[in-house]
Enzyme design. Structure first.
Site, short mmCIF file in Angstrom:
data_model
loop_
_atom_site.label_atom_id
_atom_site.label_comp_id
_atom_site.label_asym_id
_atom_site.label_seq_id
_atom_site.Cartn_x
_atom_site.Cartn_y
_atom_site.Cartn_z
N ASP A 130 0.87 -1.17 0.00
CA ASP A 130 0.00 0.00 0.00
C ASP A 130 0.91 1.23 0.00
O ASP A 130 1.74 1.41 0.91
CB ASP A 130 -0.90 -0.01 1.25
CG ASP A 130 -1.94 1.11 1.22
OD1 ASP A 130 -1.68 2.15 0.58
OD2 ASP A 130 -2.99 0.94 1.84
N ASN A 138 2.68 6.80 -10.57
CA ASN A 138 1.41 6.69 -11.31
C ASN A 138 0.21 6.38 -10.41
O ASN A 138 -0.91 6.80 -10.72
CB ASN A 138 1.55 5.59 -12.37
CG ASN A 138 0.21 5.13 -12.88
OD1 ASN A 138 -0.46 5.82 -13.66
ND2 ASN A 138 -0.22 3.94 -12.44
N TYR A 190 -9.93 15.57 -5.20
CA TYR A 190 -9.16 14.86 -6.23
C TYR A 190 -8.53 15.88 -7.19
O TYR A 190 -7.32 15.81 -7.46
CB TYR A 190 -10.06 13.88 -6.99
CG TYR A 190 -9.33 13.19 -8.14
CD1 TYR A 190 -8.25 12.35 -7.90
CD2 TYR A 190 -9.72 13.40 -9.45
CE1 TYR A 190 -7.58 11.73 -8.94
CE2 TYR A 190 -9.06 12.78 -10.51
CZ TYR A 190 -7.99 11.95 -10.25
OH TYR A 190 -7.31 11.35 -11.29
N LYS A 240 -4.32 16.88 -7.69
CA LYS A 240 -3.55 16.85 -8.95
C LYS A 240 -2.97 18.24 -9.26
O LYS A 240 -1.88 18.35 -9.82
CB LYS A 240 -4.44 16.35 -10.09
CG LYS A 240 -4.86 14.88 -9.96
CD LYS A 240 -3.68 13.92 -9.97
CE LYS A 240 -4.15 12.48 -10.06
NZ LYS A 240 -3.03 11.50 -10.12
N VAL A 254 -9.44 8.29 -19.72
CA VAL A 254 -8.78 7.06 -20.18
C VAL A 254 -9.58 5.87 -19.65
O VAL A 254 -9.98 5.85 -18.48
CB VAL A 254 -7.33 6.98 -19.62
CG1 VAL A 254 -6.68 5.65 -19.97
CG2 VAL A 254 -6.49 8.14 -20.16
P1 NDP Z 1 -6.58 2.26 -12.31
O1 NDP Z 1 -7.60 2.21 -11.23
O2 NDP Z 1 -6.72 1.38 -13.50
O3 NDP Z 1 -5.12 2.06 -11.70
C1 NDP Z 1 -4.77 2.67 -10.48
C2 NDP Z 1 -3.56 1.99 -9.91
O4 NDP Z 1 -3.21 2.64 -8.68
C3 NDP Z 1 -3.82 0.53 -9.62
O5 NDP Z 1 -2.72 -0.24 -10.01
C4 NDP Z 1 -3.98 0.51 -8.09
O6 NDP Z 1 -3.49 -0.71 -7.55
C5 NDP Z 1 -3.04 1.66 -7.68
N1 NDP Z 1 -3.39 2.13 -6.34
C6 NDP Z 1 -4.51 2.77 -5.94
N2 NDP Z 1 -4.47 3.00 -4.62
C7 NDP Z 1 -3.29 2.49 -4.17
C8 NDP Z 1 -2.67 2.40 -2.89
N3 NDP Z 1 -3.24 2.89 -1.77
N4 NDP Z 1 -1.47 1.78 -2.80
C9 NDP Z 1 -0.86 1.28 -3.90
N5 NDP Z 1 -1.39 1.34 -5.14
C10 NDP Z 1 -2.60 1.94 -5.26
O7 NDP Z 1 -6.57 3.80 -12.78
P2 NDP Z 1 -5.68 4.54 -13.90
O8 NDP Z 1 -4.72 3.64 -14.54
O9 NDP Z 1 -6.61 5.31 -14.75
O10 NDP Z 1 -4.93 5.58 -12.95
C11 NDP Z 1 -3.53 5.80 -12.99
C12 NDP Z 1 -3.24 7.27 -12.74
O11 NDP Z 1 -3.80 8.03 -13.80
C13 NDP Z 1 -3.84 7.83 -11.44
O12 NDP Z 1 -2.90 8.66 -10.81
C14 NDP Z 1 -5.03 8.63 -11.93
O13 NDP Z 1 -5.33 9.68 -11.05
C15 NDP Z 1 -4.51 9.13 -13.27
N6 NDP Z 1 -5.52 9.56 -14.23
C16 NDP Z 1 -6.47 8.68 -14.73
C17 NDP Z 1 -7.40 9.12 -15.64
C18 NDP Z 1 -8.45 8.23 -16.21
O14 NDP Z 1 -9.39 8.75 -16.87
N7 NDP Z 1 -8.38 6.93 -16.06
C19 NDP Z 1 -7.40 10.52 -16.12
C20 NDP Z 1 -6.35 11.32 -15.57
C21 NDP Z 1 -5.45 10.85 -14.66
P3 NDP Z 1 -4.22 -1.60 -6.42
O15 NDP Z 1 -5.69 -1.42 -6.58
O16 NDP Z 1 -3.72 -2.98 -6.71
O17 NDP Z 1 -3.69 -1.07 -5.13
#
Ligand code: NDP
Length: 277
Positions: free
Chosen positions: A66, A93, A160, A164, A193
């Protein structure tokens, strides 16, 4: 030799979405990659995709952690050093728009703390914990921000969006501080995305598809007409991690959003029709 042979890369949030696509692309280019998230099964999916992309098994370091937990951050950094001996690239990320059923100014301070802890503070902590190692390699940091950082408002999810916005300013400040030691810092700002992002806030697959196809169909939402794929953002992250290709870009946040942020509400309507011109 491929583009990132011998480079040691940490991609946080690589158990899904943009982080997973980024880890797979780094794997294709020969990097040694630490993949990390809280979900071990999803990390295994990422690992299998990396192997399929051509990675050697010894070039993949899996850390279930985490990121809001200091001990978890330490394990990510230390296991990368133990396995690969150095850190060349840090991709911050991991992130989420945590949802507890409230919106706008009704959101609680507890939610504010959880959102900032993940999207902003964890990045600050990872930068502090990797800094000395990145200075040794004259490495790169790429933060994943969002177009919700502004200047347009996102009234329904103010914490949120603000987390950012804070990340963008932090990127600029740290970029100037660390470039004196040869470490380059940038960020990417994705628009919409298709990833696990909506699922993480409790949206069903069906509602997500409905939401995405609405956005794609409206030229004032996504002028390009197509919702972003994680791979679209991964390519940009890898570009900003590659000193040979992007060395003159420092402290910037590069937008990839299908044109969404270019549209102003005032100009989004067909005035010819409305005014009868
Ligand atoms: P996903 O939900 O597909 O991926 C998010 C990732 O973050 C997962 O691998 C999750 O892993 C990890 N995560 C979340 N909370 C924790 C935590 N407490 N500890 C460790 N890992 C964590 O979303 P996206 O791929 O879309 O998001 C990636 C980034 O892109 C983020 O920063 C998001 O804010 C940003 N973003 C996304 C957009 C979109 O439209 N999708 C638009 C703009 C920015 P797990 O659950 O296994 O912990």
């Amino acid at each position: 030799m491929t583009r990132f042979s011998g480079k040691s890369v940490i991609v946080t949030g690589s158990s899904n979405g943009i982080g997973r696509a980024t880890a797979v692309l780094f794997a294709r280019y020969g990097a040694q990659v630490t993949i990390t998230g809280r979900d071990a099964e999803r990390l295994e999916v990422t690992k299998q995709k990396m192997l399929k992309a051509g990675s050697l098994p010894e070039n993949i370091n899996v850390v279930v952690a985490d990121l809001t937990d200091s001990e978890g951050q330490d394990r990510i950094v230390q296991s990368t050093l133990d396995k690969f001996g150095k850190i060349d690239v840090l991709v911050n990320n991991a992130g989420a728009s945590i949802f507890d059923g409230t919106m706008n100014t009704d959101q609680s301070i507890d939610l504010y703390e959880r959102i900032f802890r993940l999207n902003f503070q964890a990045v600050v902590e990872m930068v502090k914990k990797t800094k000395e190692h990145l200075i040794k390699t004259r490495g790169e940091i790429v933060n994943v921000s969002s177009t919700v950082a502004g200047p347009q408002a996102l009234p329904m999810a103010p914490y949120y969006a603000s987390s950012k916005a804070a990340l963008n300013q932090y990127t600029r400040c740290v970029a100037i501080d660390l470039i004196q030691y040869g470490v380059r810092v940038n960020s990417v700002s994705p628009g919409l995305v298709s990833s696990g992002f909506m699922g993480a806030i409790g949206m069903s697959k069906e509602i997500q598809e409905k939401f995405e196809s609405f956005m794609e169909s409206k030229k004032e939402c996504i002028p390009g007409g197509v919702i972003g794929k994680p791979e679209d953002i991964a390519k940009l992250i890898v570009f900003l991690s590659d000193r040979k290709r992007s060395s003159y870009i420092i402290g910037q946040s590069i937008v990839a959003d299908g044109g969404s942020t270019l549209v102003s509400g005032m100009h989004a309507h067909d005035l010819k029709d409305i005014l009868g011109l």
